[in-house]
Design a protein around this motif. Structure first.
Motif, PDB file in Angstrom:
ATOM      1  N   GLY A 128       0.807  -1.218   0.000  1.00  0.00           N
ATOM      2  CA  GLY A 128       0.000   0.000   0.000  1.00  0.00           C
ATOM      3  C   GLY A 128       0.834   1.258   0.000  1.00  0.00           C
ATOM      4  O   GLY A 128       0.361   2.328  -0.390  1.00  0.00           O
ATOM      5  N   ASP A 129       2.103   1.152   0.438  1.00  0.00           N
ATOM      6  CA  ASP A 129       3.024   2.282   0.381  1.00  0.00           C
ATOM      7  C   ASP A 129       3.372   2.541  -1.087  1.00  0.00           C
ATOM      8  O   ASP A 129       3.825   1.627  -1.778  1.00  0.00           O
ATOM      9  N   PRO A 130       3.176   3.765  -1.582  1.00  0.00           N
ATOM     10  CA  PRO A 130       3.439   3.990  -3.007  1.00  0.00           C
ATOM     11  C   PRO A 130       4.903   3.924  -3.393  1.00  0.00           C
ATOM     12  O   PRO A 130       5.225   3.680  -4.562  1.00  0.00           O
ATOM     13  N   HIS A 131       5.828   4.143  -2.434  1.00  0.00           N
ATOM     14  CA  HIS A 131       7.240   4.190  -2.833  1.00  0.00           C
ATOM     15  C   HIS A 131       8.191   3.630  -1.777  1.00  0.00           C
ATOM     16  O   HIS A 131       9.221   4.226  -1.477  1.00  0.00           O
ATOM     17  N   SER A 132       7.881   2.454  -1.261  1.00  0.00           N
ATOM     18  CA  SER A 132       8.824   1.809  -0.347  1.00  0.00           C
ATOM     19  C   SER A 132       9.861   1.012  -1.136  1.00  0.00           C
ATOM     20  O   SER A 132       9.526   0.344  -2.116  1.00  0.00           O
ATOM     21  N   PRO A 133      11.134   1.043  -0.710  1.00  0.00           N
ATOM     22  CA  PRO A 133      12.143   0.210  -1.378  1.00  0.00           C
ATOM     23  C   PRO A 133      12.119  -1.246  -0.918  1.00  0.00           C
ATOM     24  O   PRO A 133      12.896  -2.058  -1.428  1.00  0.00           O
ATOM     25  N   TRP A 134      11.234  -1.593   0.022  1.00  0.00           N
ATOM     26  CA  TRP A 134      11.233  -2.928   0.612  1.00  0.00           C
ATOM     27  C   TRP A 134      10.071  -3.803   0.129  1.00  0.00           C
ATOM     28  O   TRP A 134       9.761  -4.806   0.757  1.00  0.00           O
ATOM     29  N   LEU A 135       9.441  -3.435  -0.967  1.00  0.00           N
ATOM     30  CA  LEU A 135       8.248  -4.159  -1.420  1.00  0.00           C
ATOM     31  C   LEU A 135       8.565  -5.415  -2.224  1.00  0.00           C
ATOM     32  O   LEU A 135       7.666  -6.198  -2.509  1.00  0.00           O
ATOM     33  N   THR A 138      14.465  -8.818   0.001  1.00  0.00           N
ATOM     34  CA  THR A 138      15.710  -8.313   0.591  1.00  0.00           C
ATOM     35  C   THR A 138      16.961  -8.840  -0.107  1.00  0.00           C
ATOM     36  O   THR A 138      18.064  -8.601   0.363  1.00  0.00           O
ATOM     37  N   SER A 139      16.802  -9.564  -1.193  1.00  0.00           N
ATOM     38  CA  SER A 139      17.969 -10.007  -1.945  1.00  0.00           C
ATOM     39  C   SER A 139      18.605  -8.806  -2.634  1.00  0.00           C
ATOM     40  O   SER A 139      17.962  -7.763  -2.817  1.00  0.00           O
ATOM     41  N   PRO A 140      19.877  -8.911  -3.034  1.00  0.00           N
ATOM     42  CA  PRO A 140      20.503  -7.770  -3.717  1.00  0.00           C
ATOM     43  C   PRO A 140      19.718  -7.300  -4.940  1.00  0.00           C
ATOM     44  O   PRO A 140      19.566  -6.091  -5.152  1.00  0.00           O
ATOM     45  N   LEU A 141      19.216  -8.234  -5.745  1.00  0.00           N
ATOM     46  CA  LEU A 141      18.449  -7.850  -6.929  1.00  0.00           C
ATOM     47  C   LEU A 141      17.140  -7.176  -6.534  1.00  0.00           C
ATOM     48  O   LEU A 141      16.732  -6.173  -7.141  1.00  0.00           O
ATOM     49  N   ALA A 142      16.471  -7.716  -5.480  1.00  0.00           N
ATOM     50  CA  ALA A 142      15.209  -7.127  -5.028  1.00  0.00           C
ATOM     51  C   ALA A 142      15.431  -5.729  -4.469  1.00  0.00           C
ATOM     52  O   ALA A 142      14.610  -4.827  -4.681  1.00  0.00           O
ATOM     53  N   LEU A 143      16.532  -5.525  -3.760  1.00  0.00           N
ATOM     54  CA  LEU A 143      16.815  -4.201  -3.198  1.00  0.00           C
ATOM     55  C   LEU A 143      17.175  -3.198  -4.295  1.00  0.00           C
ATOM     56  O   LEU A 143      16.819  -2.022  -4.199  1.00  0.00           O
ATOM     57  N   ALA A 144      17.871  -3.660  -5.335  1.00  0.00           N
ATOM     58  CA  ALA A 144      18.156  -2.763  -6.462  1.00  0.00           C
ATOM     59  C   ALA A 144      16.856  -2.347  -7.142  1.00  0.00           C
ATOM     60  O   ALA A 144      16.659  -1.168  -7.484  1.00  0.00           O
ATOM     61  N   ARG A 145      15.958  -3.316  -7.323  1.00  0.00           N
ATOM     62  CA  ARG A 145      14.645  -3.004  -7.907  1.00  0.00           C
ATOM     63  C   ARG A 145      13.867  -2.068  -6.983  1.00  0.00           C
ATOM     64  O   ARG A 145      13.218  -1.128  -7.431  1.00  0.00           O
ATOM     65  N   GLY A 146      13.949  -2.346  -5.673  1.00  0.00           N
ATOM     66  CA  GLY A 146      13.243  -1.515  -4.702  1.00  0.00           C
ATOM     67  C   GLY A 146      13.781  -0.098  -4.659  1.00  0.00           C
ATOM     68  O   GLY A 146      13.010   0.863  -4.531  1.00  0.00           O
ATOM     69  N   PHE A 147      15.101   0.044  -4.779  1.00  0.00           N
ATOM     70  CA  PHE A 147      15.683   1.386  -4.774  1.00  0.00           C
ATOM     71  C   PHE A 147      15.171   2.190  -5.970  1.00  0.00           C
ATOM     72  O   PHE A 147      14.772   3.348  -5.825  1.00  0.00           O
ATOM     73  N   HIS A 151      12.916   5.472  -5.613  1.00  0.00           N
ATOM     74  CA  HIS A 151      13.554   6.729  -6.016  1.00  0.00           C
ATOM     75  C   HIS A 151      12.732   7.450  -7.082  1.00  0.00           C
ATOM     76  O   HIS A 151      12.438   8.644  -6.942  1.00  0.00           O
ATOM     77  N   MET A 152      12.329   6.740  -8.128  1.00  0.00           N
ATOM     78  CA  MET A 152      11.548   7.400  -9.168  1.00  0.00           C
ATOM     79  C   MET A 152      10.660   6.466  -9.981  1.00  0.00           C
ATOM     80  O   MET A 152       9.753   6.912 -10.675  1.00  0.00           O
ATOM     81  N   GLY A 153      10.886   5.163  -9.890  1.00  0.00           N
ATOM     82  CA  GLY A 153      10.129   4.235 -10.711  1.00  0.00           C
ATOM     83  C   GLY A 153       8.628   4.300 -10.468  1.00  0.00           C
ATOM     84  O   GLY A 153       7.826   4.148 -11.396  1.00  0.00           O
ATOM     85  N   TRP A 154       8.222   4.531  -9.204  1.00  0.00           N
ATOM     86  CA  TRP A 154       6.799   4.559  -8.877  1.00  0.00           C
ATOM     87  C   TRP A 154       6.069   5.693  -9.594  1.00  0.00           C
ATOM     88  O   TRP A 154       4.866   5.612  -9.847  1.00  0.00           O
ATOM     89  N   LEU A 155       6.797   6.729  -9.965  1.00  0.00           N
ATOM     90  CA  LEU A 155       6.180   7.874 -10.627  1.00  0.00           C
ATOM     91  C   LEU A 155       5.754   7.556 -12.063  1.00  0.00           C
ATOM     92  O   LEU A 155       4.948   8.284 -12.649  1.00  0.00           O
ATOM     93  N   PHE A 156       6.293   6.487 -12.644  1.00  0.00           N
ATOM     94  CA  PHE A 156       5.960   6.119 -14.008  1.00  0.00           C
ATOM     95  C   PHE A 156       4.756   5.183 -14.079  1.00  0.00           C
ATOM     96  O   PHE A 156       4.330   4.813 -15.165  1.00  0.00           O
ATOM     97  N   GLY A 157       4.226   4.776 -12.933  1.00  0.00           N
ATOM     98  CA  GLY A 157       3.076   3.877 -12.915  1.00  0.00           C
ATOM     99  C   GLY A 157       1.770   4.616 -13.168  1.00  0.00           C
ATOM    100  O   GLY A 157       1.707   5.845 -13.198  1.00  0.00           O
ATOM    101  N   ARG A 158       0.714   3.847 -13.300  1.00  0.00           N
ATOM    102  CA  ARG A 158      -0.591   4.423 -13.608  1.00  0.00           C
ATOM    103  C   ARG A 158      -1.456   4.611 -12.370  1.00  0.00           C
ATOM    104  O   ARG A 158      -2.538   5.199 -12.451  1.00  0.00           O
ATOM    105  N   ASP A 159      -1.021   4.071 -11.229  1.00  0.00           N
ATOM    106  CA  ASP A 159      -1.836   4.172 -10.011  1.00  0.00           C
ATOM    107  C   ASP A 159      -1.917   5.614  -9.536  1.00  0.00           C
ATOM    108  O   ASP A 159      -0.926   6.358  -9.573  1.00  0.00           O
ATOM    109  N   ARG A 160      -3.099   6.001  -9.063  1.00  0.00           N
ATOM    110  CA  ARG A 160      -3.307   7.322  -8.488  1.00  0.00           C
ATOM    111  C   ARG A 160      -3.962   7.169  -7.120  1.00  0.00           C
ATOM    112  O   ARG A 160      -4.946   6.437  -6.969  1.00  0.00           O
TER     113      ARG A 160
END
Length: 321
Positions: A128-135, A138-147, A151-160
């Protein structure tokens, strides 16, 4: 002879909570959002090689510093501490001015920004958090995706975020609705005024161009990444001296550029506090500006932290993420 049966009153049904999300953004809205994000960034990339040709002057630096300071404080004092968390009360002129100042940062209109941030606090680092890096794990790949997402990826989504659930108070305010509707105007002024002032102060077209590029577009791009770093870095790395329900952390290197917002663990432990940098030596420019507003009589009922409350929130030992 019959015995009447007592009729039990019906238990009133609890009203269903309003949904987290509104209708998804349309294609035109997505294109507009991505333009606001990408054009300043591309300008910042283009400005670096341009600097080697005929450089950046003192007028450009001065204009960039002024517009960065005013609009960043519009986000930190206005959008965040005042409109989102109600850290103080403000008179009408200050209320409107803070909304316009925040819009100059080109990070979203005031009502939508506040709704997103209130939702962030309601579900911080959970589903439900729109921009948590922990969604994503906790693997390195998951944390890179989360970062990237935080940082900015959530802004490109369609959810409002649903305004009716998270910001009905602002949606009901005619002054704020007007400022919100004029968001494209404030963004246009934010990038065009530096060009006009640069041309006037240098009496040259080149001054107008560099003012537009550096104090306009490049400044907005840099400003975006400072704010986004609070969403990403400050939920991953830093000290956690206070109890909170999430992974928020204090990250001191960002304190000055973020105007005190990077004391993020302190903020999440006590969200309505007007001061985030609560310990000795923790610079919080936003809190100092609120103090000035209070002294001038423009702000009142300021929620300053107290030693007793900080003592209750403190953990026994500082931990580092």
């Amino acid at each position: 002879m019959t015995t009447a049966t007592a009729v039990q009153p019906a238990t009133p049904e609890r009203p269903q909570p309003k949904p987290l999300l509104a209708e998804q953004a349309g294609r035109l809205e997505l294109v507009t959002i991505r333009a606001f994000l990408l054009i300043p960034f591309l300008a910042l990339v283009a400005a670096v090689p341009l600097m080697w040709g005929w450089g950046i002057g003192w007028v450009d630096l001065m204009l960039a510093a002024v517009f960065f300071t005013v609009s960043t404080l519009g986000i930190t004092v206005g959008y965040h501490r005042y409109f989102t968390h109600g850290s103080f009360k403000a008179n009408r002129p200050l209320r409107i001015a803070l909304a316009i100042m925040g819009a100059l940062a080109a990070q979203g209109s005031v009502i939508g920004w506040v709704a997103d941030h209130r939702r962030h606090h309601a579900f911080s680092d959970r589903e439900g958090d729109p921009h948590s890096p922990w969604l994503f794990g906790t693997s390195p790949l998951a944390l890179a995706r989360g970062f990237w997402h935080a940082h900015m990826g959530w802004l490109f989504g369609r959810d409002r975020t649903n305004i009716d659930r998270f910001a009905p108070d602002l949606a009901a305010d005619p002054d704020i609705r007007m400022v919100d509707r004029l968001f494209p105007l404030w963004v246009s002024l934010s990038v065009l005024l530096p060009a006009v002032l640069g041309g006037i102060l240098t009496l040259s077209w080149s001054g107008a161009l560099t003012g537009f590029l550096w104090a306009g577009l490049a400044r907005v791009a840099f400003q975006h990444h400072v704010t986004w770093s609070v969403n990403s870095i400050c939920h991953m790395i830093g000290d956690r001296p206070y109890q909170s329900r999430d992974r928020s952390a204090n990250f001191w290197p960002l304190a000055i550029l973020s105007m005190g917002e990077s004391w993020h663990n302190s903020h999440h432990a006590d969200p309505t506090s007007a001061r985030h940098g609560v310990r000795r030596g923790q610079i919080d420019i936003s809190a100092r500006l609120i103090w000035v507003f209070e002294k001038l009589g423009w702000a009142w009922n300021v929620r300053w932290p107290t030693p007793q409350r900080l003592a209750r929130l403190a953990v026994s030992t500082d931990t580092t993420g």
